[in-house]
Design an enzyme around this catalytic site. Structure first.
Site, PDB file in Angstrom:
ATOM      1  N   CYS A   1      -1.937  22.697   6.961  1.00 47.19           N
ATOM      2  CA  CYS A   1      -2.487  21.959   8.106  1.00 47.19           C
ATOM      3  C   CYS A   1      -3.930  21.513   7.843  1.00 47.19           C
ATOM      4  O   CYS A   1      -4.158  20.624   7.034  1.00 47.19           O
ATOM      5  CB  CYS A   1      -2.326  22.811   9.352  1.00 47.19           C
ATOM      6  SG  CYS A   1      -2.208  21.828  10.831  1.00 47.19           S
TER       7      CYS A   1
ATOM      8  N   ARG B   1      -5.128  12.664  10.164  1.00 52.57           N
ATOM      9  CA  ARG B   1      -5.316  13.838  11.023  1.00 52.57           C
ATOM     10  C   ARG B   1      -4.667  13.641  12.393  1.00 52.57           C
ATOM     11  O   ARG B   1      -4.581  12.533  12.903  1.00 52.57           O
ATOM     12  CB  ARG B   1      -6.815  14.091  11.253  1.00 52.57           C
ATOM     13  CG  ARG B   1      -7.526  14.669  10.062  1.00 52.57           C
ATOM     14  CD  ARG B   1      -8.998  14.929  10.397  1.00 52.57           C
ATOM     15  NE  ARG B   1      -9.160  16.006  11.366  1.00 52.57           N
ATOM     16  CZ  ARG B   1     -10.308  16.290  11.950  1.00 52.57           C
ATOM     17  NH1 ARG B   1     -11.388  15.595  11.684  1.00 52.57           N
ATOM     18  NH2 ARG B   1     -10.386  17.288  12.803  1.00 52.57           N
TER      19      ARG B   1
ATOM     20  N   HIS C   1       2.787  25.270   9.776  1.00 51.59           N
ATOM     21  CA  HIS C   1       2.208  26.622   9.665  1.00 51.59           C
ATOM     22  C   HIS C   1       3.256  27.702   9.352  1.00 51.59           C
ATOM     23  O   HIS C   1       3.675  28.426  10.263  1.00 51.59           O
ATOM     24  CB  HIS C   1       1.556  27.005  10.998  1.00 51.59           C
ATOM     25  CG  HIS C   1       0.307  26.261  11.308  1.00 51.59           C
ATOM     26  ND1 HIS C   1      -0.935  26.702  10.937  1.00 51.59           N
ATOM     27  CD2 HIS C   1       0.117  25.094  11.960  1.00 51.59           C
ATOM     28  CE1 HIS C   1      -1.848  25.850  11.351  1.00 51.59           C
ATOM     29  NE2 HIS C   1      -1.242  24.861  11.969  1.00 51.59           N
TER      30      HIS C   1
ATOM     31  N   ILE D   1       1.054  22.221  14.915  1.00 53.27           N
ATOM     32  CA  ILE D   1      -0.008  22.341  15.923  1.00 53.27           C
ATOM     33  C   ILE D   1      -1.116  21.356  15.553  1.00 53.27           C
ATOM     34  O   ILE D   1      -1.917  21.621  14.658  1.00 53.27           O
ATOM     35  CB  ILE D   1      -0.571  23.779  15.970  1.00 53.27           C
ATOM     36  CG1 ILE D   1       0.550  24.797  16.173  1.00 53.27           C
ATOM     37  CG2 ILE D   1      -1.630  23.905  17.069  1.00 53.27           C
ATOM     38  CD1 ILE D   1       0.121  26.241  15.941  1.00 53.27           C
ATOM     39  N   ARG D   2      -1.122  20.231  16.173  1.00 50.92           N
ATOM     40  CA  ARG D   2      -2.118  19.180  15.882  1.00 50.92           C
ATOM     41  C   ARG D   2      -2.196  18.926  14.362  1.00 50.92           C
ATOM     42  O   ARG D   2      -3.267  18.787  13.779  1.00 50.92           O
ATOM     43  CB  ARG D   2      -3.503  19.566  16.435  1.00 50.92           C
ATOM     44  CG  ARG D   2      -3.525  19.638  17.960  1.00 50.92           C
ATOM     45  CD  ARG D   2      -4.878  20.054  18.488  1.00 50.92           C
ATOM     46  NE  ARG D   2      -5.894  19.159  18.025  1.00 50.92           N
ATOM     47  CZ  ARG D   2      -7.010  19.530  17.404  1.00 50.92           C
ATOM     48  NH1 ARG D   2      -7.250  20.806  17.176  1.00 50.92           N
ATOM     49  NH2 ARG D   2      -7.882  18.657  17.029  1.00 50.92           N
TER      50      ARG D   2
ATOM     51  N   GLU E   1       2.758  30.507   8.191  1.00 53.81           N
ATOM     52  CA  GLU E   1       2.175  31.833   8.470  1.00 53.81           C
ATOM     53  C   GLU E   1       2.363  32.227   9.933  1.00 53.81           C
ATOM     54  O   GLU E   1       2.085  33.360  10.302  1.00 53.81           O
ATOM     55  CB  GLU E   1       0.690  31.858   8.065  1.00 53.81           C
ATOM     56  CG  GLU E   1      -0.292  31.219   9.034  1.00 53.81           C
ATOM     57  CD  GLU E   1      -0.281  29.688   9.020  1.00 53.81           C
ATOM     58  OE1 GLU E   1       0.587  29.095   8.352  1.00 53.81           O
ATOM     59  OE2 GLU E   1      -1.126  29.090   9.704  1.00 53.81           O
TER      60      GLU E   1
ATOM     61  N   GLY F   1      -6.644  25.394  10.894  1.00 46.98           N
ATOM     62  CA  GLY F   1      -7.823  25.639  11.729  1.00 46.98           C
ATOM     63  C   GLY F   1      -8.368  24.280  12.110  1.00 46.98           C
ATOM     64  O   GLY F   1      -7.632  23.432  12.584  1.00 46.98           O
ATOM     65  N   GLU F   2      -9.644  24.072  11.839  1.00 53.77           N
ATOM     66  CA  GLU F   2     -10.274  22.780  12.122  1.00 53.77           C
ATOM     67  C   GLU F   2     -10.929  22.312  10.824  1.00 53.77           C
ATOM     68  O   GLU F   2     -11.889  22.926  10.359  1.00 53.77           O
ATOM     69  CB  GLU F   2     -11.295  22.974  13.250  1.00 53.77           C
ATOM     70  CG  GLU F   2     -11.681  21.708  13.938  1.00 53.77           C
ATOM     71  CD  GLU F   2     -10.479  20.955  14.522  1.00 53.77           C
ATOM     72  OE1 GLU F   2      -9.682  21.566  15.250  1.00 53.77           O
ATOM     73  OE2 GLU F   2     -10.341  19.758  14.223  1.00 53.77           O
ATOM     74  N   SER F   3     -10.378  21.249  10.251  1.00 52.66           N
ATOM     75  CA  SER F   3     -10.825  20.843   8.914  1.00 52.66           C
ATOM     76  C   SER F   3     -12.306  20.462   8.867  1.00 52.66           C
ATOM     77  O   SER F   3     -12.976  20.706   7.866  1.00 52.66           O
ATOM     78  CB  SER F   3      -9.954  19.707   8.378  1.00 52.66           C
ATOM     79  OG  SER F   3     -10.003  18.597   9.246  1.00 52.66           O
TER      80      SER F   3
HETATM   81  N1  GLN Z   1      -6.189  19.124  13.899  1.00 50.65           N
HETATM   82  C1  GLN Z   1      -6.779  19.964  12.912  1.00 50.65           C
HETATM   83  C2  GLN Z   1      -7.657  19.168  11.961  1.00 50.65           C
HETATM   84  O1  GLN Z   1      -7.697  17.994  12.056  1.00 50.65           O
HETATM   85  C3  GLN Z   1      -5.724  20.703  12.137  1.00 50.65           C
HETATM   86  C4  GLN Z   1      -4.927  21.597  13.049  1.00 50.65           C
HETATM   87  C5  GLN Z   1      -4.380  22.820  12.414  1.00 50.65           C
HETATM   88  O2  GLN Z   1      -4.797  23.228  11.318  1.00 50.65           O
HETATM   89  N2  GLN Z   1      -3.483  23.460  13.105  1.00 50.65           N
HETATM   90  O3  GLN Z   1      -8.303  19.714  11.149  1.00 50.65           O
END
Ligand code: GLN
Length: 194
Positions: A77, A103, A172, A135-136, A174, A46-48
């Protein structure tokens, strides 16, 4: 066996569905009391920054840290970032695992990719590569102390590690229909003799 998935933000439903598909009882964790009776925990992607801020807001950071000290936890992630001791910038972290993480090391959303990787300990005797979805995602800069790298990209970049009861993946599992990393985590939980 009962495994919780931190459900503050991000890809938690996908983890729950895979666990249930494996016949494991899986529950969403949003409040400190949701940790009661769990044998393991997954912290999703997600977004940490968002996950960390929400965990602070709901007074979950302390209880999560306490849970992690004595139980198996797997961070995917953003979850990997949240579990790391060092990420080179200031944001709320669980900060339990002895890894250094960078990150967004693989570019932006449009740079997402899927690549086959070998993960050690995944399945005895089998050598089918695992389809790793990025993904990122973060890069594992360093595994220190007892933390050990268990997967690398073809260019040598480390992308998964274990330290005792803890597992982290930059990618990921999942989001694929390959359940082997979930099976590995279920095994880690089971080996603690629930
Ligand atoms: N870029 C997100 C972060 O820095 C992580 C991306 C992800 O969990 N797919 O938290």
């Amino acid at each position: 066996m009962k495994i919780g998935v931190l459900a503050l933000q991000g890809a938690f439903i996908e983890h729950i569905n895979i666990l249930r598909g494996l016949g494991v009882e899986a529950v969403e964790v949003r409040l400190p009391e949701d940790l009661a009776g769990l044998d393991g925990l997954i912290i999703p992607g997600g977004e940490s920054t968002t996950i960390g801020k929400l965990a602070d807001t709901f007074d979950l950071t302390g209880p999560l840290r306490e849970f992690a000290e004595g139980n198996p936890v797997w961070g995917t992630c953003a979850g990997m970032i949240f579990m790391a001791k060092e990420i080179g910038r200031d944001q709320p972290l669980l900060g339990v695992m002895d890894i250094v993480v960078e990150r967004n090391a693989f570019g932006r959303q449009v740079d997402s990719f899927i690549t086959p990787i070998e993960i050690s300990g995944l399945d005895e005797g089998q050598t089918d590569p695992f389809p790793a979805v990025f993904i990122r995602g973060p890069r594992l800069v360093e595994a220190r102390g007892d933390a050990t790298v268990i997967a690398r990209l073809a260019d040598g970049t480390p992308v998964a590690a274990r330290e005792g009861n803890w597992l982290v993946t930059s990618f990921h599992p999942e989001l694929t229909d390959d359940t082997r990393v979930h099976e590995l985590f279920v095994k880690m939980v089971g080996e603690r003799g629930w």
